[in-house]
Design a protein around this motif. Structure first.
Motif, PDB file in Angstrom:
ATOM      1  N   UNK A   1       0.837  -1.208   0.000  1.00 41.30           N
ATOM      2  CA  UNK A   1       0.000   0.000   0.000  1.00 41.30           C
ATOM      3  C   UNK A   1       0.868   1.252   0.000  1.00 41.30           C
ATOM      4  N   UNK A   2       1.967   1.226   0.742  1.00 42.11           N
ATOM      5  CA  UNK A   2       2.879   2.374   0.760  1.00 42.11           C
ATOM      6  C   UNK A   2       3.462   2.614  -0.629  1.00 42.11           C
ATOM      7  N   UNK A   3       3.810   1.550  -1.332  1.00 38.18           N
ATOM      8  CA  UNK A   3       4.342   1.686  -2.691  1.00 38.18           C
ATOM      9  C   UNK A   3       3.268   2.216  -3.634  1.00 38.18           C
ATOM     10  N   UNK A   4       2.035   1.750  -3.446  1.00 37.20           N
ATOM     11  CA  UNK A   4       0.923   2.221  -4.272  1.00 37.20           C
ATOM     12  C   UNK A   4       0.710   3.713  -4.058  1.00 37.20           C
ATOM     13  N   UNK A   5       0.726   4.150  -2.805  1.00 35.06           N
ATOM     14  CA  UNK A   5       0.545   5.571  -2.497  1.00 35.06           C
ATOM     15  C   UNK A   5       1.674   6.416  -3.088  1.00 35.06           C
ATOM     16  N   UNK A   6       2.894   5.885  -3.039  1.00 29.83           N
ATOM     17  CA  UNK A   6       4.030   6.620  -3.595  1.00 29.83           C
ATOM     18  C   UNK A   6       3.949   6.714  -5.110  1.00 29.83           C
ATOM     19  N   UNK A   7       3.380   5.685  -5.744  1.00 34.14           N
ATOM     20  CA  UNK A   7       3.286   5.658  -7.201  1.00 34.14           C
ATOM     21  C   UNK A   7       2.114   6.489  -7.731  1.00 34.14           C
ATOM     22  N   UNK A   8       1.055   6.638  -6.910  1.00 35.88           N
ATOM     23  CA  UNK A   8      -0.146   7.357  -7.360  1.00 35.88           C
ATOM     24  C   UNK A   8      -0.523   8.460  -6.372  1.00 35.88           C
ATOM     25  N   UNK A   9       0.382   9.398  -6.110  1.00 32.01           N
ATOM     26  CA  UNK A   9       0.088  10.419  -5.092  1.00 32.01           C
ATOM     27  C   UNK A   9      -1.102  11.296  -5.451  1.00 32.01           C
ATOM     28  N   UNK A  10      -1.300  11.593  -6.735  1.00 26.72           N
ATOM     29  CA  UNK A  10      -2.403  12.467  -7.133  1.00 26.72           C
ATOM     30  C   UNK A  10      -3.752  11.825  -6.837  1.00 26.72           C
ATOM     31  N   UNK A  11      -3.845  10.510  -7.031  1.00 23.82           N
ATOM     32  CA  UNK A  11      -5.102   9.806  -6.752  1.00 23.82           C
ATOM     33  C   UNK A  11      -5.447   9.888  -5.273  1.00 23.82           C
ATOM     34  N   UNK A  12      -4.479   9.575  -4.427  1.00 23.55           N
ATOM     35  CA  UNK A  12      -4.746   9.597  -2.992  1.00 23.55           C
ATOM     36  C   UNK A  12      -5.000  11.012  -2.490  1.00 23.55           C
ATOM     37  N   UNK A  13      -4.288  11.988  -3.028  1.00 21.90           N
ATOM     38  CA  UNK A  13      -4.487  13.373  -2.593  1.00 21.90           C
ATOM     39  C   UNK A  13      -5.879  13.877  -2.968  1.00 21.90           C
ATOM     40  N   UNK A  14      -6.332  13.550  -4.181  1.00 20.68           N
ATOM     41  CA  UNK A  14      -7.651  14.002  -4.611  1.00 20.68           C
ATOM     42  C   UNK A  14      -8.740  13.322  -3.794  1.00 20.68           C
ATOM     43  N   UNK A  15      -8.588  12.023  -3.562  1.00 20.32           N
ATOM     44  CA  UNK A  15      -9.591  11.333  -2.762  1.00 20.32           C
ATOM     45  C   UNK A  15      -9.622  11.887  -1.332  1.00 20.32           C
ATOM     46  N   UNK A  16      -8.466  12.201  -0.790  1.00 16.62           N
ATOM     47  CA  UNK A  16      -8.418  12.774   0.558  1.00 16.62           C
ATOM     48  C   UNK A  16      -9.140  14.122   0.606  1.00 16.62           C
ATOM     49  N   UNK A  17      -9.033  14.894  -0.457  1.00 12.91           N
ATOM     50  CA  UNK A  17      -9.743  16.180  -0.510  1.00 12.91           C
ATOM     51  C   UNK A  17     -11.261  15.965  -0.468  1.00 12.91           C
ATOM     52  N   UNK A  18     -11.738  14.969  -1.196  1.00 13.67           N
ATOM     53  CA  UNK A  18     -13.181  14.674  -1.186  1.00 13.67           C
ATOM     54  C   UNK A  18     -13.608  14.204   0.198  1.00 13.67           C
ATOM     55  N   UNK A  19     -12.823  13.319   0.776  1.00 10.74           N
ATOM     56  CA  UNK A  19     -13.145  12.798   2.109  1.00 10.74           C
ATOM     57  C   UNK A  19     -13.146  13.914   3.146  1.00 10.74           C
ATOM     58  N   UNK A  20     -12.172  14.818   3.061  1.00  8.89           N
ATOM     59  CA  UNK A  20     -12.090  15.931   4.013  1.00  8.89           C
ATOM     60  C   UNK A  20     -13.250  16.910   3.829  1.00  8.89           C
ATOM     61  N   UNK A  21     -13.857  16.896   2.635  1.00  4.17           N
ATOM     62  CA  UNK A  21     -15.016  17.749   2.367  1.00  4.17           C
ATOM     63  C   UNK A  21     -16.324  17.008   2.657  1.00  4.17           C
TER      64      UNK A  21
END
Length: 208
Positions: free
Chosen positions: A178-198
């Motif tokens: 999962x850590x490698x996935x997050x490092x490889x796709x930072x934009x995906x996780x960042x955008x999803x985190x923005x939706x979750x935070x909203x």
């Protein structure tokens, strides 16, 4: 991809986010319908091709709405969907005992296999400069918000049927992968985190 004139909306159909079910439920209300190879039109193609056409031909600048899924859950859905139970062995992911960890590592490799070519939700929803011009971006887990939004625009209770349901199977991801996935796709996780935070719906895009 569906466009609705009266409510002034365009639905971007992100793969593996329940889009087929909503498209079928909303299709009778749509004025423009794209299917088959154009069904999953990316934001880049919409911005470059369809948006100018709608403006020039119909003087229409629709508000865009879409759904995004937690990146790990999104990949897990692809993994299950492309299993031998649903796909031919040439396209399947689990034939020969491929684990979810192995599938993720394949997906983020420089040369992913055909079965692991799951794409990036952030890339689908973004322009080249990283702008995400979606007026209403919903978290997949907040179907209540999406249905309430649609009810407000269409004055109708949209009830999508379950379609393309993936088979039940084990699909755990290890912390290291999962850590490698997050490092490889930072934009995906960042955008999803923005939706979750909203609280499940991101509505901060403004047309310029």
């Amino acid at each position: 991809m569906l466009v609705f004139f009266k409510p002034n909306l365009a639905f971007l159909s992100v793969p593996k986010t329940g889009s087929t079910a909503y498209e079928l439920a909303l299709r009778p209300k749509a004025d423009v319908i794209f299917t088959k190879k154009v069904k999953h039109m990316t934001m880049g193609k919409y911005h470059a091709k369809l948006a100018p056409f709608l403006k020039d031909t119909y003087d229409l600048t629709p508000e865009r709405f879409a759904v995004m899924r937690d990146p790990v859950d999104h990949a897990r859905s692809w993994y299950k969907y492309r299993s031998p139970e649903r796909m031919s062995l040439d396209n399947s992911t689990c034939h020969g005992g491929v684990s979810f960890d192995e599938y993720i590592l394949d997906a983020i490799s420089d040369t992913p296999s055909r079965a692991a070519g799951i794409g990036s939700q952030a890339s689908f929803l973004s322009l080249e400069e990283g702008v995400v011009p979606v007026h209403h971006l919903f978290a997949y887990e907040r179907q209540d918000l999406l249905r309430a939004f649609l009810f407000g625009r269409f004055e109708d209770d949209i009830q999508p049927r379950k379609l393309n349901v993936s088979p039940q199977m084990e699909a755990e991801i290890s912390p290291s992968v999962e850590a490698k996935f997050r490092a490889a796709r930072p934009a995906d996780f960042a955008l999803y985190d923005r939706i979750r935070d909203a609280d499940g719906i991101l509505q901060d895009f403004q047309d310029t």
